[in-house]
Motif scaffolding. Sequence first.
Motif, PDB file in Angstrom:
ATOM      1  N   ASP A  10       0.828  -1.211   0.000  1.00  0.00           N
ATOM      2  CA  ASP A  10       0.000   0.000   0.000  1.00  0.00           C
ATOM      3  C   ASP A  10       0.865   1.265   0.000  1.00  0.00           C
ATOM      4  O   ASP A  10       0.601   2.211  -0.734  1.00  0.00           O
ATOM      5  N   VAL A  11       1.908   1.272   0.839  1.00  0.00           N
ATOM      6  CA  VAL A  11       2.800   2.431   0.914  1.00  0.00           C
ATOM      7  C   VAL A  11       3.524   2.614  -0.414  1.00  0.00           C
ATOM      8  O   VAL A  11       3.615   3.735  -0.939  1.00  0.00           O
ATOM      9  N   GLY A  12       4.044   1.526  -0.962  1.00  0.00           N
ATOM     10  CA  GLY A  12       4.738   1.601  -2.247  1.00  0.00           C
ATOM     11  C   GLY A  12       3.850   2.145  -3.351  1.00  0.00           C
ATOM     12  O   GLY A  12       4.256   3.014  -4.127  1.00  0.00           O
ATOM     13  N   ALA A  14       1.151   4.029  -2.987  1.00  0.00           N
ATOM     14  CA  ALA A  14       0.820   5.428  -2.699  1.00  0.00           C
ATOM     15  C   ALA A  14       1.976   6.362  -3.027  1.00  0.00           C
ATOM     16  O   ALA A  14       1.760   7.493  -3.473  1.00  0.00           O
ATOM     17  N   LEU A  15       3.219   5.890  -2.814  1.00  0.00           N
ATOM     18  CA  LEU A  15       4.392   6.734  -3.053  1.00  0.00           C
ATOM     19  C   LEU A  15       4.986   6.549  -4.449  1.00  0.00           C
ATOM     20  O   LEU A  15       5.950   7.230  -4.802  1.00  0.00           O
ATOM     21  N   GLY A  16       4.441   5.628  -5.224  1.00  0.00           N
ATOM     22  CA  GLY A  16       4.986   5.361  -6.545  1.00  0.00           C
ATOM     23  C   GLY A  16       6.349   4.675  -6.487  1.00  0.00           C
ATOM     24  O   GLY A  16       7.206   4.910  -7.332  1.00  0.00           O
ATOM     25  N   VAL A  17       6.536   3.832  -5.480  1.00  0.00           N
ATOM     26  CA  VAL A  17       7.806   3.138  -5.268  1.00  0.00           C
ATOM     27  C   VAL A  17       7.575   1.639  -5.493  1.00  0.00           C
ATOM     28  O   VAL A  17       6.730   1.046  -4.822  1.00  0.00           O
ATOM     29  N   TYR A  52      15.261   7.530   7.825  1.00  0.00           N
ATOM     30  CA  TYR A  52      14.955   8.614   6.900  1.00  0.00           C
ATOM     31  C   TYR A  52      16.233   9.100   6.212  1.00  0.00           C
ATOM     32  O   TYR A  52      16.275   9.263   4.991  1.00  0.00           O
ATOM     33  N   GLY A  55      17.352   6.729   3.649  1.00  0.00           N
ATOM     34  CA  GLY A  55      16.493   6.871   2.469  1.00  0.00           C
ATOM     35  C   GLY A  55      16.865   8.080   1.628  1.00  0.00           C
ATOM     36  O   GLY A  55      16.877   8.011   0.394  1.00  0.00           O
ATOM     37  N   GLY A  59      18.142   8.016  -2.128  1.00  0.00           N
ATOM     38  CA  GLY A  59      17.486   8.866  -3.120  1.00  0.00           C
ATOM     39  C   GLY A  59      18.452   9.774  -3.863  1.00  0.00           C
ATOM     40  O   GLY A  59      18.220  10.159  -5.006  1.00  0.00           O
TER      41      GLY A  59
END
Length: 83
Positions: A10-12, A14-17, A52, A55, A59
């Motif tokens: 779900d998180v992936g 929603a974040l496009g990951v 974070y 990440g 990124g």
Amino acid sequence: MADVDDWLSDVGLALGVPVGELLSEPLREEILGLTGEIAHNVVRVAVPWTSYLIGVAVGRGASPQEALRIVAELLPSGESSEQ
């Protein structure tokens, strides 16, 4: 409590990951081990903030393994999640 795989999916989404591509089982285990060491050898509250920062480093182009290795080397008393 939601199943962790469902949550990550779900998180992936929603974040496009692409979770399946980016978060393999071995990488999950490495992250879990390192964050456990941070919680026990530094302080629990440092775990989400450190995660974070890892990440952000990824990124910006670092490999996940390199970012985890660098953070593992910072653990007090020479603790490390490397096997």
